[in-house]
Structure formats: structure tokens, C-alpha cells
Scaffold this motif. Structure first.
Motif, short mmCIF file in Angstrom:
data_model
loop_
_atom_site.label_atom_id
_atom_site.label_comp_id
_atom_site.label_asym_id
_atom_site.label_seq_id
_atom_site.Cartn_x
_atom_site.Cartn_y
_atom_site.Cartn_z
N CYS A 191 0.83 -1.21 0.00
CA CYS A 191 0.00 0.00 0.00
C CYS A 191 0.87 1.26 0.00
O CYS A 191 0.55 2.24 -0.69
CB CYS A 191 -0.95 0.00 1.20
N SER A 192 1.94 1.26 0.75
CA SER A 192 2.83 2.43 0.77
C SER A 192 3.39 2.71 -0.61
O SER A 192 3.42 3.86 -1.06
CB SER A 192 4.02 2.20 1.70
N THR A 193 3.81 1.66 -1.27
CA THR A 193 4.49 1.83 -2.56
C THR A 193 3.51 2.28 -3.64
O THR A 193 3.78 3.21 -4.40
CB THR A 193 5.19 0.52 -2.97
N VAL A 194 2.36 1.62 -3.68
CA VAL A 194 1.40 1.95 -4.75
C VAL A 194 0.79 3.33 -4.52
O VAL A 194 0.75 4.17 -5.43
CB VAL A 194 0.31 0.86 -4.86
N VAL A 195 0.33 3.59 -3.30
CA VAL A 195 -0.25 4.91 -3.02
C VAL A 195 0.82 5.99 -3.14
O VAL A 195 0.57 7.08 -3.68
CB VAL A 195 -0.92 4.92 -1.63
N ALA A 239 -1.63 3.93 3.61
CA ALA A 239 -2.09 4.83 2.54
C ALA A 239 -2.03 6.29 3.00
O ALA A 239 -1.59 7.17 2.25
CB ALA A 239 -3.51 4.46 2.12
N ARG A 240 -2.47 6.55 4.24
CA ARG A 240 -2.44 7.93 4.73
C ARG A 240 -1.02 8.47 4.78
O ARG A 240 -0.75 9.62 4.38
CB ARG A 240 -3.11 8.00 6.12
N ALA A 241 -0.09 7.64 5.24
CA ALA A 241 1.31 8.09 5.32
C ALA A 241 1.88 8.34 3.92
O ALA A 241 2.68 9.26 3.72
CB ALA A 241 2.14 7.04 6.05
N ALA A 242 1.45 7.54 2.96
CA ALA A 242 2.02 7.64 1.61
C ALA A 242 1.46 8.81 0.82
O ALA A 242 2.15 9.38 -0.04
CB ALA A 242 1.77 6.33 0.86
N ASP A 243 0.22 9.18 1.05
CA ASP A 243 -0.39 10.33 0.34
C ASP A 243 -1.40 10.98 1.27
O ASP A 243 -2.60 10.68 1.22
CB ASP A 243 -1.06 9.87 -0.96
N PRO A 244 -0.93 11.91 2.11
CA PRO A 244 -1.81 12.48 3.14
C PRO A 244 -3.02 13.21 2.59
O PRO A 244 -4.01 13.39 3.31
CB PRO A 244 -0.88 13.47 3.87
N GLY A 276 -8.74 5.59 15.95
CA GLY A 276 -7.90 6.60 15.32
C GLY A 276 -7.31 6.22 13.99
O GLY A 276 -6.35 6.83 13.51
N THR A 277 -7.91 5.23 13.35
CA THR A 277 -7.43 4.83 12.01
C THR A 277 -8.03 5.77 10.97
O THR A 277 -9.23 6.03 11.00
CB THR A 277 -7.83 3.37 11.74
N PRO A 278 -7.21 6.27 10.05
CA PRO A 278 -7.74 7.22 9.08
C PRO A 278 -8.72 6.60 8.10
O PRO A 278 -8.47 5.50 7.57
CB PRO A 278 -6.48 7.70 8.34
N LEU A 279 -9.83 7.28 7.89
CA LEU A 279 -10.85 6.84 6.93
C LEU A 279 -11.67 8.06 6.54
O LEU A 279 -12.14 8.78 7.42
CB LEU A 279 -11.77 5.78 7.57
#
Ligand code: G3I
Length: 390
Positions: A191-195, A239-244, A276-279
Motif C-alpha cells: 500500500c505504501s508503494t502503490v499509493v 495509505a495515509r502516510a504515503a499520500d496524506p 484513530g485509524t484514518p478513513l
């Protein structure tokens, strides 16, 4: 030429805007035609072939030829464009899924690229796991990039689809017998790499796709079986860390009306928010059958938005048992209108995306799901979409 491509090629017949009236027997449309599309009194514009529409005296008003294989239901006469009306209604977009094989068809691409029709596109396959990380640590973005670049060129929003799904998951993941720690790392990396690759280019990501069974229980597959429900948190956090700035969605089908599956999704939203999970949003796919829409579409959308997330219909199509009839087409028009109206009535429903190319090969004897027929003529369903935004 694919069915989808041909369909859009046909749309060229009616995309030009009326600037003046053509005389009786004059040209009023066709591929490449930029002149008048309305006809002098006593005549009406009819398609002769995809390249030439003509003002025929005494003809019934229509921008499209009648379909010999569908029905005698009247073709819509609207010249309104779907994304234009969606935005005028305060929505972010009306969009379409697309796929790389279609992009070789220039006529299709010219319509897909018309932001009057489509303000958003979703890659149907090219950002999925099997397309982006077919073997561990080897990432390929060529096809996804093609669609991302098209959206950028057209000024269209892009929906990423998807980070983690039980389907189109390579066997190196599903059959790797990885332990919890290793599989968590594999998911995080993916997810980090693709996002991250598409950072700054994506309006919204379907980070998690189809996490539930129809009875509302968590779907069994390698990630849920090995990690448990927290695989969802791992994917969303990555995903949040990769594209805030990307809106992070969970996307599923059969959650469009109240019921066990919708309730489970609402409970998941609450749980994720509580820990506290981003959604940011819930995608309701919207794969429907004519005459069988769930009840209370609007109330169901509001049950999600009340939890502090936005919503969107992300994969709308409404199929029927073939052959289509006038009655089925009329019901399909109503159904498209009903779905679009539900979104239109809910402020935090940001848009509607159509996704129908998978239907004929998946449901034997069913089809005609899209707002245009197999002869590439716009159907009453298109008018239903326009009416739903008005
Ligand atoms: O890539 C291979 C190709 O190499 C091979 O020659 C060909 C032969 O059949 O198959 C190709 O893979 C196909 C793939 O689409 C790419 O075209 C698969 O067979 C086919 O099953 C796959 O279908 C996709 C389906 O998801 C898979 O479940 C559809 O195109 C796609 O529209 C559909 O989309 C899903 C959403 O992601 C999630 N929601 C439901 C929706 C409809 O099923």
C-alpha cells in the motif's frame, strides 16, 4: 473495437452543442461535426450513420437512431452532459471506470476525455495487486500510469482502485504461507508503494475493497485469516502516510440499502474512528438489477454520512435479463434516476461513477446495464441520470 469503445464512439453523434438550427435536410450531427445540432421547424435530427445526422422533415425528435434490437422506447432528447449537470448540482463529479485495452480507440478516448461527460475516471484493473506487484517487491506501474496521465491531461479526478482485495491477488501473496508479521509487512509495503507512486494525483483511493461477506461477517482470505480485522488498519495507515491528501475509502457491494452488510460496514467505520485509524469515505459500488433496487437508498447513505465519512456510488451499473424491452428500459431509466437522486439529495455524497463492462461476461443472459444500448444508442437510462442530478 470493444463494446465499450464502440458505445462511446457512438456518443460522438450527439456531443456537439447546438449553436443554431440546421435547415431541413441539412446536417445536424455526426463524428467531427461542430455545426448546429437542432433542426428547423417541422424536421428533426436523425442519425444516418455515425458520421452524419440529418434534419428529416416530419421525423420524431431524437438525437439517435432507433435500436432495432432493443425496444421502441423513446430515445432521450437531452443534450445535457452528465458531469456538467452533476457539478451544477454541487457534486464533485460524474465518472466512469475505464481500462487500458480501450485506450487504443481514439474515438472512445475523445469521449472519455470529455470532462463534460466524465469528471473522474477509475482504472478497472491496472492498479490492482496483480497488476502492480505481480511478484514480491517487483512493482509495475505502466498501465496505471497511462490512466493517471490521461486523467491529468483531461483535468479529471482519479480514483485509485485498490490496495487490498481478496480477488486479483497474486498467488505469491495468497499461497505464500507467511506469518502475521511478514504478511503485515507485505501489506504495508504494497500500500505504501502503490499509493506513494501516485501521490498527489489521486482524489480518492479504494484502499480496502470488499471486506465483508453478504451476511456481514468479515470476508475470509489470506489477510483477514492471518492478521484479523486489523489488516484494514494497516492498509489505511500505510495509505495515509504515503499520500496524506488522498481521500481514503473502503469500498463494497450490497451495502447500498439497510441490512446486515451495511450495518457491519457502519460498525467498522465506528471502530476505525474510535481507534484513530484514518478513513474518509465509504464507496457503495452499486451493481444493481433493473426493478430490484434496495429500498431506502438515501437513508442508507445518511447512516454513513452521520458517522463522519463521505460517500460515493463507485461502480454503478443496472443490468437486466435480455432481451431488453420497452418496459425494462423504462424501469432502468427510473432506477438510474433513483440512485442518482439519492446521491444528489445527500450533501456528503460526492459523486457517481459507472462501471458496466464486466456485466456481459459475468452474468449469462443478462446485460444492457449501461446507459447506452448494444447498438450504441443512448437509452432512457441516460436521461434518468441527468434527471437525477436536477
Ligand atoms: O489480464 C488477463 C489477460 O492476461 C488474459 O489474457 C485474460 C483472459 O481472460 O484475462 C485477463 O484478466 C482479466 C482481467 O479482468 C483484466 O482484463 C480477468 O480474466 C477478468 O476476470 C478480470 O475481470 C475484472 C474483475 O473485476 C475481476 O474480478 C473486470 O475487468 C473488472 O471490471 C472487475 O471489477 C470489479 C471491481 O474491481 C470490484 N467490484 C466489482 C467489479 C466487477 O466485478
Amino acid at each position: 473495437m470493444s463494446r465499450l469503445s464502440v458505445l462511446f464512439a457512438s456518443l460522438l453523434v450527439f456531443v456537439t452543442k447546438a449553436t443554431a438550427q440546421s435547415p431541413v435536410w441539412g446536417q445536424c450531427g455526426g463524428i467531427g461535426w461542430t455545426g448546429a445540432t437542432s433542426c428547423a421547424s417541422g424536421s428533426a435530427c436523425q442519425v444516418v450513420n455515425p458520421y452524419y445526422s440529418q434534419c428529416i422533415p416530419g421525423a420524431a425528435g431524437s438525437t439517435a437512431a432507433p435500436s432495432p434490437t432493443t425496444s421502441s422506447a423513446p430515445a432521450p432528447t437531452t443534450s445535457a452532459k452528465s458531469n456538467t449537470v452533476a457539478k451544477a448540482a454541487g457534486k464533485l463529479y460524474f465518472g466512469s471506470a475505464t481500462d487500458n485495452p480501450e485506450l487504443t480507440d481514439t474515438a472512445y478516448v475523445s469521449i472519455l476525455s470529455d470532462s463534460g461527460f466524465f469528471g473522474q475516471i477509475t482504472p478497472g484493473n491496472s492498479m490492482k495487486w496483480d497488476a502492480t506487484e505481480p511478484s514480491r517487491g517487483t512493482f509495475t506501474f505502466t498501465n496505471g500510469d497511462t490512466i493517471a496521465n490521461l486523467a491529468k491531461k483531461n483535468g479529471q479526478l482519479l480514483r485509485g482502485h485498490n490496495c487490498v482485495w481478496y480477488n486479483q491477488l497474486p498467488s505469491w501473496v495468497s499461497s505464500g504461507n507467511f506469518d502475521n508479521a511478514t504478511l503485515s509487512s507485505i501489506l504495508q509495503t504494497h500500500c505504501s508503494t502503490v499509493v506513494g507512486h501516485y501521490k498527489g494525483q489521486i482524489y480518492s483511493w479504494d484502499v480496502v475493497n470488499e471486506p465483508f461477506n453478504d451476511d456481514g461477517t468479515l470476508r475470509s482470505f489470506v489477510f483477514s485469516n492471518t492478521i484479523g480485522e486489523s489488516y484494514i488498519d494497516i492498509a489505511l495507515n500505510a495509505a495515509r502516510a504515503a499520500d496524506p491528501n488522498a481521500k481514503l475509502y473502503i469500498n463494497d457491494y450490497n451495502i447500498e440499502g439497510p441490512g446486515a452488510k451495511s450495518t457491519s460496514m457502519q460498525n467498522l467505520v465506528k471502530s476505525l474512528k474510535a481507534r484513530g485509524t484514518p478513513l474518509d469515505g465509504i464507496g457503495l459500488q452499486g451493481h444493481f438489477i433493473v426493478g430490484e433496487l434496495p429500498s431506502n437508498l438515501q437513508e442508507n447513505l445518511e447512516a454513513f454520512t452521520a458517522l463522519g465519512v463521505e460517500v460515493a456510488y463507485t461502480e454503478l451499473d443496472i443490468r437486466m435479463t435480455l432481451p431488453s424491452t420497452a418496459a425494462l428500459l423504462a424501469q432502468q431509466e427510473k432506477d438510474y434516476q433513483t440512485v442518482v437522486t439519492a446521491c444528489n439529495n445527500v450533501e456528503k455524497c460526492v459523486g457517481v461513477t459507472i462501471w458496466y463492462s464486466w456485466v456481459p461476461s459475468t452474468f449469462s443472459g443478462q446485460g444492457a446495464a449501461c446507459p447506452w444500448d448494444q447498438n450504441l444508442v443512448e437509452k432512457p437510462a441516460y436521461s434518468g441520470i441527468i434527471a437525477g442530478f436536477q
